[in-house]
Design an enzyme around this catalytic site. Structure first.
Site, PDB file in Angstrom:
ATOM      1  N   HIS A  21      -6.436   3.006  12.486  1.00 33.58           N
ATOM      2  CA  HIS A  21      -6.149   3.525  11.142  1.00 33.58           C
ATOM      3  C   HIS A  21      -6.273   5.045  11.152  1.00 33.58           C
ATOM      4  O   HIS A  21      -7.369   5.595  11.193  1.00 33.58           O
ATOM      5  CB  HIS A  21      -7.125   2.900  10.153  1.00 33.58           C
ATOM      6  CG  HIS A  21      -6.689   2.943   8.742  1.00 33.58           C
ATOM      7  ND1 HIS A  21      -7.106   3.921   7.864  1.00 33.58           N
ATOM      8  CD2 HIS A  21      -5.867   2.133   8.027  1.00 33.58           C
ATOM      9  CE1 HIS A  21      -6.579   3.701   6.667  1.00 33.58           C
ATOM     10  NE2 HIS A  21      -5.820   2.618   6.737  1.00 33.58           N
TER      11      HIS A  21
ATOM     12  N   HIS B  30       6.203   3.851   6.595  1.00 36.82           N
ATOM     13  CA  HIS B  30       6.695   3.767   5.220  1.00 36.82           C
ATOM     14  C   HIS B  30       7.859   4.743   5.062  1.00 36.82           C
ATOM     15  O   HIS B  30       7.909   5.795   5.714  1.00 36.82           O
ATOM     16  CB  HIS B  30       5.596   4.147   4.226  1.00 36.82           C
ATOM     17  CG  HIS B  30       4.818   2.980   3.703  1.00 36.82           C
ATOM     18  ND1 HIS B  30       5.385   1.994   2.934  1.00 36.82           N
ATOM     19  CD2 HIS B  30       3.506   2.648   3.841  1.00 36.82           C
ATOM     20  CE1 HIS B  30       4.459   1.101   2.610  1.00 36.82           C
ATOM     21  NE2 HIS B  30       3.314   1.467   3.156  1.00 36.82           N
TER      22      HIS B  30
ATOM     23  N   GLU C 144      -1.186  -4.024  12.942  1.00 35.05           N
ATOM     24  CA  GLU C 144      -1.762  -2.753  12.502  1.00 35.05           C
ATOM     25  C   GLU C 144      -3.048  -2.531  13.284  1.00 35.05           C
ATOM     26  O   GLU C 144      -3.844  -3.461  13.449  1.00 35.05           O
ATOM     27  CB  GLU C 144      -2.061  -2.750  10.999  1.00 35.05           C
ATOM     28  CG  GLU C 144      -0.838  -2.876  10.110  1.00 35.05           C
ATOM     29  CD  GLU C 144      -1.177  -2.976   8.624  1.00 35.05           C
ATOM     30  OE1 GLU C 144      -2.295  -2.552   8.237  1.00 35.05           O
ATOM     31  OE2 GLU C 144      -0.336  -3.480   7.866  1.00 35.05           O
TER      32      GLU C 144
ATOM     33  N   GLU D  49       4.609  -8.858  -0.415  1.00 38.42           N
ATOM     34  CA  GLU D  49       3.171  -8.631  -0.281  1.00 38.42           C
ATOM     35  C   GLU D  49       2.508  -8.958  -1.612  1.00 38.42           C
ATOM     36  O   GLU D  49       2.896  -8.430  -2.649  1.00 38.42           O
ATOM     37  CB  GLU D  49       2.836  -7.205   0.145  1.00 38.42           C
ATOM     38  CG  GLU D  49       1.332  -6.993   0.252  1.00 38.42           C
ATOM     39  CD  GLU D  49       0.921  -5.721   0.976  1.00 38.42           C
ATOM     40  OE1 GLU D  49      -0.229  -5.284   0.765  1.00 38.42           O
ATOM     41  OE2 GLU D  49       1.737  -5.166   1.741  1.00 38.42           O
TER      42      GLU D  49
ATOM     43  N   HIS E 229       6.449  -2.047   4.398  1.00 39.50           N
ATOM     44  CA  HIS E 229       6.410  -3.507   4.525  1.00 39.50           C
ATOM     45  C   HIS E 229       7.609  -4.077   3.796  1.00 39.50           C
ATOM     46  O   HIS E 229       7.479  -4.864   2.871  1.00 39.50           O
ATOM     47  CB  HIS E 229       5.127  -4.082   3.937  1.00 39.50           C
ATOM     48  CG  HIS E 229       3.873  -3.573   4.556  1.00 39.50           C
ATOM     49  ND1 HIS E 229       3.502  -3.913   5.852  1.00 39.50           N
ATOM     50  CD2 HIS E 229       2.907  -2.743   4.109  1.00 39.50           C
ATOM     51  CE1 HIS E 229       2.354  -3.329   6.148  1.00 39.50           C
ATOM     52  NE2 HIS E 229       1.966  -2.602   5.120  1.00 39.50           N
TER      53      HIS E 229
ATOM     54  N   ASN F 151      -2.552   8.167   5.721  1.00 39.07           N
ATOM     55  CA  ASN F 151      -3.044   7.576   6.967  1.00 39.07           C
ATOM     56  C   ASN F 151      -2.151   7.945   8.142  1.00 39.07           C
ATOM     57  O   ASN F 151      -2.108   7.236   9.144  1.00 39.07           O
ATOM     58  CB  ASN F 151      -3.094   6.043   6.864  1.00 39.07           C
ATOM     59  CG  ASN F 151      -3.655   5.536   5.551  1.00 39.07           C
ATOM     60  OD1 ASN F 151      -3.136   4.580   4.996  1.00 39.07           O
ATOM     61  ND2 ASN F 151      -4.701   6.165   5.043  1.00 39.07           N
TER      62      ASN F 151
ATOM     63  N   PHE G 299      -6.236   7.362  -0.070  1.00 34.38           N
ATOM     64  CA  PHE G 299      -6.014   6.293   0.902  1.00 34.38           C
ATOM     65  C   PHE G 299      -4.543   6.168   1.285  1.00 34.38           C
ATOM     66  O   PHE G 299      -4.203   5.435   2.206  1.00 34.38           O
ATOM     67  CB  PHE G 299      -6.532   4.966   0.347  1.00 34.38           C
ATOM     68  CG  PHE G 299      -6.905   3.981   1.406  1.00 34.38           C
ATOM     69  CD1 PHE G 299      -8.099   4.105   2.104  1.00 34.38           C
ATOM     70  CD2 PHE G 299      -6.062   2.931   1.727  1.00 34.38           C
ATOM     71  CE1 PHE G 299      -8.441   3.198   3.092  1.00 34.38           C
ATOM     72  CE2 PHE G 299      -6.393   2.019   2.710  1.00 34.38           C
ATOM     73  CZ  PHE G 299      -7.587   2.149   3.397  1.00 34.38           C
TER      74      PHE G 299
ATOM     75  N   ASN H  23      -5.938   3.941  -9.313  1.00 35.49           N
ATOM     76  CA  ASN H  23      -5.451   4.627  -8.117  1.00 35.49           C
ATOM     77  C   ASN H  23      -6.479   4.501  -7.007  1.00 35.49           C
ATOM     78  O   ASN H  23      -7.653   4.232  -7.259  1.00 35.49           O
ATOM     79  CB  ASN H  23      -5.141   6.097  -8.405  1.00 35.49           C
ATOM     80  CG  ASN H  23      -6.392   6.922  -8.630  1.00 35.49           C
ATOM     81  OD1 ASN H  23      -7.088   7.288  -7.686  1.00 35.49           O
ATOM     82  ND2 ASN H  23      -6.699   7.211  -9.900  1.00 35.49           N
TER      83      ASN H  23
ATOM     84  N   HIS I 220      -1.045  -8.760  -1.985  1.00 36.66           N
ATOM     85  CA  HIS I 220      -2.400  -8.419  -1.562  1.00 36.66           C
ATOM     86  C   HIS I 220      -3.405  -8.488  -2.709  1.00 36.66           C
ATOM     87  O   HIS I 220      -4.579  -8.801  -2.518  1.00 36.66           O
ATOM     88  CB  HIS I 220      -2.389  -7.010  -0.953  1.00 36.66           C
ATOM     89  CG  HIS I 220      -3.536  -6.730  -0.054  1.00 36.66           C
ATOM     90  ND1 HIS I 220      -3.597  -5.615   0.756  1.00 36.66           N
ATOM     91  CD2 HIS I 220      -4.677  -7.406   0.190  1.00 36.66           C
ATOM     92  CE1 HIS I 220      -4.721  -5.623   1.444  1.00 36.66           C
ATOM     93  NE2 HIS I 220      -5.399  -6.691   1.118  1.00 36.66           N
TER      94      HIS I 220
ATOM     95  N   GLU J 206       0.286  -9.313   4.210  1.00 33.96           N
ATOM     96  CA  GLU J 206      -0.902  -9.520   3.378  1.00 33.96           C
ATOM     97  C   GLU J 206      -0.607 -10.349   2.123  1.00 33.96           C
ATOM     98  O   GLU J 206      -0.807  -9.898   0.997  1.00 33.96           O
ATOM     99  CB  GLU J 206      -1.525  -8.164   3.022  1.00 33.96           C
ATOM    100  CG  GLU J 206      -2.101  -7.490   4.253  1.00 33.96           C
ATOM    101  CD  GLU J 206      -2.662  -6.106   3.995  1.00 33.96           C
ATOM    102  OE1 GLU J 206      -3.712  -5.785   4.572  1.00 33.96           O
ATOM    103  OE2 GLU J 206      -2.043  -5.338   3.237  1.00 33.96           O
TER     104      GLU J 206
ATOM    105  N   ASP K  48       0.855  -1.184   0.000  1.00 31.37           N
ATOM    106  CA  ASP K  48       0.000   0.000   0.000  1.00 31.37           C
ATOM    107  C   ASP K  48       0.893   1.236   0.000  1.00 31.37           C
ATOM    108  O   ASP K  48       1.200   1.792   1.048  1.00 31.37           O
ATOM    109  CB  ASP K  48      -0.899  -0.049   1.241  1.00 31.37           C
ATOM    110  CG  ASP K  48      -1.742   1.202   1.417  1.00 31.37           C
ATOM    111  OD1 ASP K  48      -1.815   2.017   0.487  1.00 31.37           O
ATOM    112  OD2 ASP K  48      -2.329   1.359   2.515  1.00 31.37           O
TER     113      ASP K  48
END
Length: 1024
Positions: free
Chosen positions: A541, A358, A538, A417, A392, A605, A602, A598, A419, A462, A202
């Protein structure tokens, strides 16, 4: 060494980037960061090594839409169209194709291992010289710390090798390719490779050489790897440093290894041995390895609280002591283990105050510099975080050194990942992908295992649960039994994890998803046969205006020992800077670069904005995670330390008693609390106020001296108690002035001195106020039941994919945003000393009544307008966002003054960090500049608000700014907001919580929803 023809055509024909069995060609084995000092004193003091040379800086660069478009001539010379870019960087930040933000969806057509033929390709080149001595003897390596996503390397026109895995180093031996004088590197970087299917995190998808590039010169006979570990006796009074050293080159009997351990300039222990390992099996041992064990008495233990570090120097030398080379690393004496269901550090149960981070910079993309890394660590420490999850992927190697030195616990996570796969374990359960996964896990461990800050390994994020995970779990447990392994995929409690590590599990609410249920964290502990600790990988959020309900998690963590904390999602907003046509910067998110697919905003966060300015939610996290807890009993404050190892040697407790923000008494007491200890503080007899108001006791823990991570005066903890509320009956001053009521067909007008109030009889609203000849309102005072939607209100809903369960969609469907007022009553009465206006409205949509609001306005001879509001909510309409009043004031004052909770923005389910006091801030500070505009700036528990000539009293919540709720709702980015005329005021009797357990499902706890059928509130509005 793999040998293939040097030509570009052959490389293109091989298509190594579409073969999961080829993760590298000619890449050297993983190892800790090397410097190859030729002086042991320089190794001990970590001085720059003369054998390590940075190649960062300006490189030549040409971009092509696909690797097949790259001309063969580029291998020999720069192309005419080549530009200059800085390395490290992401080429998208220099205007070459576009960054893409997606959360789950792959940015390419899913067809592993194949990638699009339109595969943007960056061609980098650099000319450089090397020392003549490097050519005569030894080995010269080139190290790429991070290249996204795959690359081929040529030197002087000859092919050297291939590498992928964008988050770990690729290192190659250049010795056979270098020549005297000028040398030329050519690096062809592909945006997409089969490795991209394992990197579906993400985040922004960007490309290029984005970490450091360097040359390292090693002797021919050299240290090729070394690994340190610490062992202890039961009470940690004695320790053993185990150092396993491996060499390569010509093995000679005269070679020796010396490992010395230093504390500053003091040598603590030392040992020397020849090569030749312990017997492993019937064939013997490793001739090229040796393990030395150094005994250490009373070691100073490492923890995030007290990050004591030693320095280990590993010397390779001849029998007569001639040094060949030295390597070194910081050493922290610490032990991690799981025992009796608890994660222990040095025998003490940890409470993880963690955050996911991140690697992101608003100007530089995914390029991290030391200044930004240190800034992140200082902010984390200052806000009571003690742990960070590298989400991640393995981070820049310097990050771990800084975490060692400043003190943060690290979850080191493999760059895996998947996902977007259906199911998620499609690749991770496929043996064809085991080699690629294996390299990502094993090389991470081999690079980072000497860092004391790394207390947990993670197999990735994930990616479902596959057989490959089980194999890699077993490999780690075999190679490094000193650390637990965690992995959330497949349900958070599989056989591939030592820790139950769910994401977004709630405190008391089960989420029974098929195959992978998320039990409440309390329930999870009690499942049959379950004995592991639970740490949320996690939770909370923090998207936009969020983190509601955070206190509920921390109540549970402190109540249940096996609930050992978690990692907030996440640290920093991933917005990127763009510039408008006038050169002004603005913050961009998914879709702003024309990127498709996209996931919009999001990517934001964070607890901090992209520039590291804190969100208000960060203060709530700091307060809930504070290491001192307080309990008040009578005149006694009990202070409990949650530090496991640290004595409170730099803390003062300041206390103050104030009546409605006016200090009455204060004091200061040094804190002398042992780890996990208590201290009782007796307060003197507190003053008994004579005037009315609320009496509050506030305590703050202040650090009088600066630390490595905080300045002198830093406040680390605080708490507040309301001691009493002094009530008094104040009779209104006798006034001979009586408001005068004038009635016309259109209005009721009340006059008193130089003040006038006008109520429109057709609408039933207070339509205008005057002070002298100055109008005070730009819009009438109206009921308000909605808010500009938060990210948590929107969830996953978007124009092309409506989620009917999202709060905003429920409000829209019910007509809350479109409701119009139908007047039921508007009357005026003259009383003995006041005028009373009575109104009633039915707020309706498409003929259906949603709310009925009844109000009385009592304007007395002192000029006060007392407003009483009663609201009925229809039983079949969604719980409203707020129940309050709204108007646009004509004034724009510089400052806002209030008596209530502050100073930061706070909401009913995120207000434990706010303190009751009299606050005074600039109007601009009452607005929180979330990149995606939304409801913001609320202050709860307000008893008095002063703005311009106006004062409001009562018990209410308010926000005040230059932006209307309508504009906030209709605007996509904060830079597009424009200051409106006057000032918008929202006064709420009640406001729904904001939620934050996650941002894609309704997460406001029931106790913070406006679920009652009737509401009543009052306030007084007057002019000063």
């Amino acid at each position: 060494m793999t040998m293939i023809t040097d030509s570009l055509a052959v490389v293109l024909q091989r298509r190594d980037w579409e073969n999961p069995g080829v993760t590298q060609l000619n890449r050297l084995a993983a190892h800790p960061p090397f410097a190859s000092w030729r002086n042991s004193e320089e190794a001990r003091t970590d001085r720059p090594s003369q054998q390590l040379r940075s190649l960062n800086g300006e490189w030549r660069f040409a971009w092509f839409p696909a690797p097949e478009a790259v001309p063969e001539s580029w291998l020999e010379c720069d192309l005419p169209e080549a530009d200059t870019v800085v390395v490290p960087s992401n080429w998208q930040m220099h205007g070459y194709d576009a960054p893409i933000y997606t959360n789950v969806t792959y940015p390419i057509t899913v067809n592993p291992p194949f990638v699009p033929t339109e595969n943007p390709t960056g061609c980098y080149s650099l000319t450089f010289n090397v020392d003549e001595s490097w050519l005569q003897e030894g080995q010269t390596r080139i190290i790429f710390d991070g290249v996204n996503s795959a690359f081929h390397l040529w030197c002087n026109g000859r092919w050297v090798g291939y590498g992928q895995d964008s988050r770990l180093p690729s290192e190659f031996d250049l010795s056979a390719f270098l020549r005297a004088g000028e040398n030329r590197l050519a690096v062809m970087v592909l945006r997409w490779s089969d490795g991209s299917y394992l990197e579906d995190q993400d985040m922004w998808r960007m490309s290029g050489i984005f970490r450091d590039v360097s040359l390292l010169h090693k002797p021919t006979t050299q240290i090729s790897d070394f690994h340190v570990a610490t062992r202890f006796n039961d009470d940690f009074s004695r320790a053993v440093l185990e150092a396993e050293v491996q060499m390569c080159g010509e093995l000679r009997d005269y070679l020796r290894v010396t490992v010395s351990l230093w504390q500053g300039e003091t040598q603590v222990a030392s040992g020397t041995a020849p090569f030749g390992g312990e017997i492993i099996d019937e064939r013997g041992g490793y001739a090229d390895r040796v393990t030395l064990r150094l005994n250490v008495e009373n070691p100073k233990l490492w923890s995030a609280e007290i990050p004591n570090l030693y320095r280990a120097v590993v010397e390779l030398h001849t029998a007569d002591g001639t040094l060949i080379e030295a390597e070194a690393c910081d050493v922290g004496f610490r032990e991690v283990r799981i025992e009796n269901g608890l994660l222990l550090l040095n025998g003490k149960p940890l409470l993880i105050r963690g955050v996911n981070r991140h690697e992101h910079h608003p100007l530089h993309g995914q390029v991290m510099d030391e200044q930004t890394m240190v800034q992140d660590i200082l902010l984390m420490k200052q806000n009571n975080f003690n742990a960070v999850r590298c989400s991640h992927y393995p981070n820049h190697p310097l990050w771990y050194t800084l975490c060692d030195r400043y003190g943060l616990y690290v979850v080191d996570e493999a760059n895996i990942e998947t996902h977007g796969m259906v199911p998620m374990n499609r690749l991770t359960d496929d043996p064809r992908w085991l080699p690629a996964m294996s390299e990502r896990v094993t090389r991470m461990v081999q690079r980072d295992r000497n860092h004391p800050s790394v207390i947990i390994w993670s197999l990735g994020n994930e990616s479902g649960h596959g057989a490959n995970h089980d194999a890699l779990y077993r490999w780690i447990k075999s190679v490094d039994p000193s650390r637990p392994v965690q992995y959330e995929g497949g349900g958070a409690d599989t056989t591939a994890t030592d820790i139950i590590c769910p994401m977004y599990a709630r405190v008391d609410e089960d989420q029974p998803f098929p195959a992978v249920p998320k039990w409440s964290i309390k329930k999870w502990l009690s499942l049959p046969g379950e004995t592991r600790p639970l740490i949320l990988c996690e939770y909370a959020h923090a998207m936009g205006n969020s983190l509601g309900g955070f206190a509920k998690y921390w109540q549970a963590f402190r109540q249940y020992p096996r609930l050992q904390g978690g990692f907030v999602w996440d640290w920093v907003d991933q917005s990127l800077i763009k510039y408008d046509e006038n050169g002004n910067p603005w913050s961009a998110y998914g879709g702003d670069f024309g990127d498709t697919p996209n996931d919009r905003q999001f990517c934001m966060n964070g607890l901090v904005f992209a520039d590291r300015t804190p969100h208000p939610a960060l203060t709530e996290a700091k307060h809930q995670q504070q290491f001192f807890q307080f309990r008040l009993s009578g005149q006694t404050i009990e202070v409990t330390s949650e530090y496991l190892f640290r004595h409170s040697d730099n803390e003062l407790l300041h206390w103050m008693v104030a009546l409605d923000g006016k200090p009455l008494a204060s004091g200061e007491v040094p804190l002398d609390v042992a780890p996990q200890g208590k201290q009782l503080i007796e307060l003197p007899e507190l003053p008994q106020p004579e005037s009315a108001g609320q009496l509050w006791l506030t305590v703050r823990v202040v650090q009088p001296n600066a630390t490595a991570w905080s300045e002198a005066g830093h406040i680390s903890a605080w708490q507040q108690w309301r001691l009493a509320e002094n009530l008094s009956v104040t009779l209104p001053a006798a006034s001979h002035a009586i408001p005068h009521l004038t009635t016309s067909e259109m209005d009721f007008c009340i006059e008193l001195g130089n003040k006038r109030w006008q109520f429109n009889r057709q609408s039933g609203f207070l339509s205008q106020m005057w002070i002298g000849d100055k109008k005070q309102l730009l819009t009438p005072l109206r009921d308000q039941f909605t808010r500009a939607p938060l990210d948590n209100d929107i969830g996953v809903s978007e124009a092309t994919r409506i989620d009917p369960n999202a709060w905003v969609e429920r409000w829209k469907a019910a007509g809350h945003y479109q409701a119009e007022a139908a007047l039921l009553q508007c009357t005026a009465d003259t009383l003995a000393d006041a005028v009373l206006i009575t109104t009633a409205h039915a707020w309706q949509h498409q003929g259906k009544t949603l709310f009925i609001s009844r109000k009385t306005y009592r304007i007395d001879g002192s000029g006060q307008m007392a407003i009483t509001v009663d609201v009925e909510v229809a039983s079949d309409t969604p719980h409203p966002a707020r129940i309050g009043l709204n108007c646009q004031l004509a004034q724009v004052a510089e400052r806002v003054n209030w008596l209530g909770l502050g100073p930061q923005e706070n909401y009913p389910d995120r207000l434990t960090a706010a303190c009751f006091d009299r606050w005074d801030l600039p109007l601009s500070d009452m607005y929180t500049p979330y990149v995606f505009p939304s409801e913001n700036g609320l202050r709860c528990g307000t008893r008095e608000l002063n703005y311009g000539p106006h004062q409001w009293r009562g018990d209410f919540q308010f926000n005040i700014s230059r932006y209307s709720q309508q504009q906030l709702m209709e605007t996509s980015h904060r830079h597009l907001l424009h200051a409106e005329e006057g000032t918008w005021l929202n006064i709420d009797g009640f406001h729904m919580g904001i939620g934050g357990d996650d941002s894609w499902s309704p997460s406001v706890s029931a106790e913070f929803q406006l679920s009652a059928g009737r509401y009543h509130y009052q306030l007084v509005w007057c002019q000063k």
